[in-house]
Design an enzyme around this catalytic site. Sequence first.
Site, short mmCIF file in Angstrom:
data_model
loop_
_atom_site.label_atom_id
_atom_site.label_comp_id
_atom_site.label_asym_id
_atom_site.label_seq_id
_atom_site.Cartn_x
_atom_site.Cartn_y
_atom_site.Cartn_z
N THR B 32 30.93 33.87 30.14
CA THR B 32 31.25 33.75 31.55
C THR B 32 29.96 33.76 32.36
O THR B 32 29.07 34.55 32.05
CB THR B 32 32.12 34.96 31.98
OG1 THR B 32 33.25 35.03 31.12
CG2 THR B 32 32.55 34.87 33.42
N GLU B 65 24.69 32.51 21.22
CA GLU B 65 23.83 31.63 22.00
C GLU B 65 22.52 31.37 21.26
O GLU B 65 21.93 30.30 21.38
CB GLU B 65 23.54 32.23 23.37
CG GLU B 65 24.74 32.24 24.30
CD GLU B 65 25.59 33.48 24.18
OE1 GLU B 65 25.37 34.26 23.22
OE2 GLU B 65 26.47 33.69 25.03
N ARG B 115 23.77 34.20 36.20
CA ARG B 115 24.57 35.43 36.23
C ARG B 115 23.68 36.65 36.06
O ARG B 115 22.60 36.58 35.50
CB ARG B 115 25.60 35.34 35.09
CG ARG B 115 26.28 36.64 34.77
CD ARG B 115 27.25 36.51 33.58
NE ARG B 115 27.43 37.80 32.95
CZ ARG B 115 28.21 38.05 31.91
NH1 ARG B 115 28.90 37.05 31.36
NH2 ARG B 115 28.32 39.25 31.39
N ASN B 1015 38.63 37.55 25.71
CA ASN B 1015 38.18 37.90 27.04
C ASN B 1015 37.69 36.70 27.84
O ASN B 1015 37.87 36.62 29.04
CB ASN B 1015 37.07 38.95 26.96
CG ASN B 1015 36.76 39.55 28.30
OD1 ASN B 1015 37.66 40.00 29.01
ND2 ASN B 1015 35.50 39.52 28.69
#
Lengths: 343, 1186
Positions: B32, B65, B115, B1015
């Site tokens: 996210t 990642e 973020r 999630n």
Amino acid sequence: MDPSMTRNIGPNLVTPWLGLSLKHPVVASASPLCQTVTGVAQLAKAGAAAVILPSLFEEQLHHDAAAFEFLSSAGCDSSAESSSYFPSFPEFDRGPTDYLKLIRDARAAIDVPLIASLNGTTDSGWTDYAREIEKAGADALELNVYGLPVDEDQNARMVEDRYVSIVKQVTQSIRIPVSVKMNPYFSSPMEMADRLIEAGASGLVLFNRFYQPDFDLEKMEVVPSLQLSSPSEIRLPLLWLSVLFGRTSGSLAASTGVETSSEVIKYLLAGADVVMTTSALLRHGPEHLRTLTDGLTQWMTQRGYESVGQMRGAMSLRNARNPSAFVRANYMKTLASYQHPFV
Amino acid sequence: MTDLRHAIRDGNEACADVAYRLNEVCAIYPITPSSGMAELADQWSSEGRCNIWGGVPDVIEMQSEAGAAGTVHGALQGGALATTFTASQGLLLMIPNMYRIAGELTSAVFHVAARSLATHALSIFGDHQDVMAARSTGFAFLSSGSVQEAHDMALIAQSATLKSRVPFVHFFDGFRTSHEYNRIQLLSDDDLRALIDDRHMIAHRQRALNPDRPFVRGTAQNPDVCFQSREAVNRFYAAVPSIVQSTMDQFAELTGRHYRLFDYFGAADAERVLILMGSGCEAVRETVEYMVRNGEPVGAVQVRLFRPFSAEHLLASLPPSVRSIAVLDRTKEPGAGGEPLYKDVVTALAEASMRSGVSIPGGVVSLPRVTGGRYGLSSKEFTPAMIRAVFDELQKPQPKNSFTVGIHDDVTHSSLPVSPDFQIESDDVFRAVFYGLGADGTVGANRNTIKIIGEDAGLHAQAYFVYDSKKSGSRTVSHLRFGEKPIRSTYLISSAQFVGCHQFGFIDTIDVLSIAAQGAVFLLNSPHSADQVWDELPLEVQQQIIDRQLQFYTIDASRVARETGLTNRTNTVMQTCFFAISGVLPQDEAIRRIKYSIRQTYAKKGEQTVMQNFAAVDATIRNLHRVTVPGKVTATKRRRPVVPAEAPEFVRKVTGAMIAGTGDLLPVSSFPVDGTFPSGTSRWEKRSISAFVPLWDPELCIQCGNCGFICPHGVIRSRLYHQEKLDDAPSGFLSAPVDARGFPETRYTLQVYADDCTGCALCEEVCPVTGLEETRRRAINMVPKEQILESTRRNTEFFETLPLTPRGQVDFSSVRGTQFLEPLFEFSGACAGCGETPYLKAISQLFGDRLMVANATGCSSIFGGNLPTTPWSVNSEGRGPAWSNSLFEDNAEFGLGMRIAADRHLAEARRLVLQLRALLGDELVEGLVSADQRTEADIRRQRLRVSEMRQRIAREDHPAARLLLSIADHLVRRSVWLVGGDGWAYDIGSAGVDHVLASGRNVNLLVLDTEVYSNTGGQASKATPRGAVAKFAAAGKQAEKKDLALQAVSYGSVYVARVAIGANPQQTLDALREAEAYDGPSLVIAYSHCIAHGINMLHALDQQSRAVHSGYWPLMRFHPEAKARGEHPFILDSVRPELALEQFTSQELRFRLLQQANPDNSERIMQEAQQAVSRRWKMYEDLAGL
């Protein structure tokens, strides 16, 4: 080619059904075997005179669409991190596409009549899907009118009228012949048969086996139960076929309980044009079709029947030696017992 | 007519749409707020969408990642155009490869939804901390400030990287841009081709590794040459600014949208100038335009190319009149002399000043005063009022440096004062705010609304959605703007002309009308009629309606939806109401467009669905009523307080403010300095979200404890107590004699905490009892809450006064016994019916007062640790689970560290105890050091010993005594649990899990296996089964699920269990206890049903049974010590499969979708899945010696 030309020895098994000419009277009825093109082709190859596809259930389509909508949207747009839980399927189609594709592909794969079956819930569902089924190439359509009249506000006439209305609407919407899978529990099956034929049906299938759930005594729950039919179940259709023979202009089909060629023979003698089998094919495989037709041929040969037409209805109410046996069975038995040698 | 060149997009799609078409390989991993880009890329690839060269990009999900970056690196070295999408910790994991990729001058663009980083807390929201952490990698950094720019800069970055060979990070603000919907002009394939010169792409390919013309890249270098060769890249970086600018110029010719490296806007004679980048620039632009119109000499510079930082272009952008500059950084670098952008600007100006004296090239006549400040961290609002505050500060003779804006810092006084009254939004823009529930479809309807207005009707439109942090009963607030001009307001609406409240209950709990403008329309979905609804409003709401002269409308949307066959989905009804009364479009046109949209949306679902929705639209108009507002307030009741008065002070003042939605107003001094928060605050947040709650039937109940064991939210509690306690019970308090021998005069009560229930009904499902006369009845039955709420509240209050069964008297070995253990994990915000939380509750009951939890990031860390309230709780002695979340990837190692610390301190404590033998006495010392701590009674005795020891040494002025006191708690055996989902255990944390299992240390790994990244929205993991459709496996997962249990079994020294609490709760209990008791590493893999499976959660337990009975999820336990006991170590707890796999899979949408997603192969894949299940079962039988 005329199917009768395929056999130069033995009786002529050709029989009419809904205006179609079938090479013999044994039809593979709807079962898991005909849910795929491969399965349908296997049945045809094994010798089925026609293949009936499982019903397209409008309610199931609606249910599936609603379930898909519910399950795919559950939890969506509730969290900043996860606005959805499944990939997007813009072209996802919960309509009858798969069913229509099955008709198209199966039609191309076999050289015997392919009969579709429809169970609708709404007026538009009955007629719209019927039209699409016709367009997809089905040779005939069987109406699987099914619904438990559990609503106390619905009287018997209303239930009957609903059947008739559906048949009228569908037969006015399409050109292919239509049969109706009948409910055995009408107060006056004879009148209903007349009304259905009058409404446009080309034939009647006796009977629809209604879903009857079972109880699980361990869990104390009602559980779905679908059991294969057995030969003992042929009596009810046998009775009404015998009564209907010669008294309706529609074709007649027998369904339920065909395990051996004996049941096929009995149904034909009662007055059926065709005999449909499901359970035996599931038990013994598509090759069992050959057993049934061979048994029929052998019996006819032994008895000297030259054609199915000749034997059809030979033991019907109209043609049986003791017609009262059909309608006064218990009473006759009592009398017979009473008259036994002791008197 | 629809304008095909314009569309409503969010920032993620706007960016991915270009990035996908310009690449050949996308290596992805969910995080996210960037997941949307990766999901779209995967979906497009599975649909066969082509890039501009006519090929379908290869999209591959990696295990992390770091893996994605490595794959991109490899693909680039292989000559492909490769990209990835990421954010936050994901970008940090890519940094090592980024240095490599940049060092090798490799053309690539990483797209980042910027973020926060996890520091004192995790935050999923937007700022620039991640990109700032990566700024030294050698990548160029190009910033977008809006959805349109995210679309445009994705192209400019790709073009520039191919020309310059320098890799780019293209970033935009997480959520504010990535999740904002706005109307943009789309770039066609031709537009893309116009800016991408194939010659550059071919040159990129020619630099690739190729055995036909081999070379070595990636050497190791010595001190003699490494430095020089590192400097060899300089000229490439020097060229980047002009390359980017020329690309922007080329882009402008193509599209008419002109960008500059540093875009100045504002007064030509501006004296005060702000410099910043990202979405805040949009709000600054609005504010500057407003202030300039009002005669103020202000301006701002929007930084687009942050790296390489071109001082020359910055200076050229500044107006010569500038006197003072405030540089705004959306990041924090503690301990630095200033944040990065500030320092870059200061350096640029200072260097120019040093070069030219007071005269600075670029037109600036004297060195302006420069200050730096922080704003907008973790998506903190950045409003015109805040911007105004910064400009005002610049007017002061000594403006504050290193300031903050948007918060109230009452500790170090860094913050600027902000006047909330400064609002600049024009009445030309229609502003609407909608309050809804996640489940009621409000967000979806609003998304649809802006498409209708922004795409069909051709107006500009913007939507931004705010969610609370709960997964069940979550509240959503939709902010929608419409207007004739582009909408740049990158902040929430504070003054709305339309307020829609889609849930009647909200008016009692939150201040929905605080944002209503004077004369606004207020639409309330209410079960009460138009002439009754007024009397149902609390006093505050009536007052606001009167004071603000609101036009008050009401509709019973639930009834309309129900009557038109739309069940409880009120979205169509409320959307129609909005169009009918907002006046955004003429009503007839609006209704026509809604119906058109309905047909588009539902055509595939059949005419009946379309007609149902049409009927709902028509019925809505008939049932929508304006309420006559009386001239004065008539209500006497007030809005309910969010937390009760008896809550602790911190909960009342801080937690309460967060719950009430006023957390923004809390000053810095309210907060702990290190992210440490009190446990067990969820008990103070009575959300009362379910309309149906369970009611216990004491007559029927057999007191088996199954309902309490399965309850995901800990709302079903049992206690045994002496019957005399009932003397004080409120009337209607339910109890029963104990259904067991040996408990004379003892009563049993099973209490439901109705206000905390989410209504999942798993308790009713799991109840084994049926009524004699009515077999549908259970011993616990869902009933409408309103019928029993007041009595249940009274009963619950009394129940809490009843004594807890002493832990030493509880039978830990049976589900029936554990119901008397207090859950120390309660009332979480997890989904209703969550499959993970029952396991957590169980370990909290069994080991809670000595439990340490290392929780991997994921669902369990969010419902376990997301403010405002958290579920890990404390018992009456003040003990309870000590919980922490480090990261996603490191949880096994993090938990191992906890274990090692505990072991070290235990050893140290024992050493000190022995050292203090003279003081403590032999008996106590022997007990403290050697006593058995296997049973609860043993542990209780050890606690007493520790307590006695503390008393004996408390007053001793002895260094060893002081040291011992600091670690004395460790003398009681600690239970260390490493908790996380399959994303952690199977993928990103796999290596750590493996290493920790091999360590031999006494840790317990609990894998809450939902078989998908729950999630972040259902992306496939290596735990996703073959044949399941998931995001990143849009065509169905092809590979078999990894058998993590067997991997662990292969060590021989790891306790391993596979459990499914819904299928066999007793086996689960046995496994958890055995795992904890084993003095070595343990792994418990727990089947966790999830909404991402596409199941009706009500039937989740049946599904767990099917999973087990089909052999899909064979229950097993492997105990390394069993052999020594003469037992077989591998126990197969399942019976031989009695269901076909299909009987399990056919009940789940994830498998049912396969036929749609992969029609050609679905049959084969599922056949292979069945074969794999059968094969595995056979192998398990062999392992179990059966």
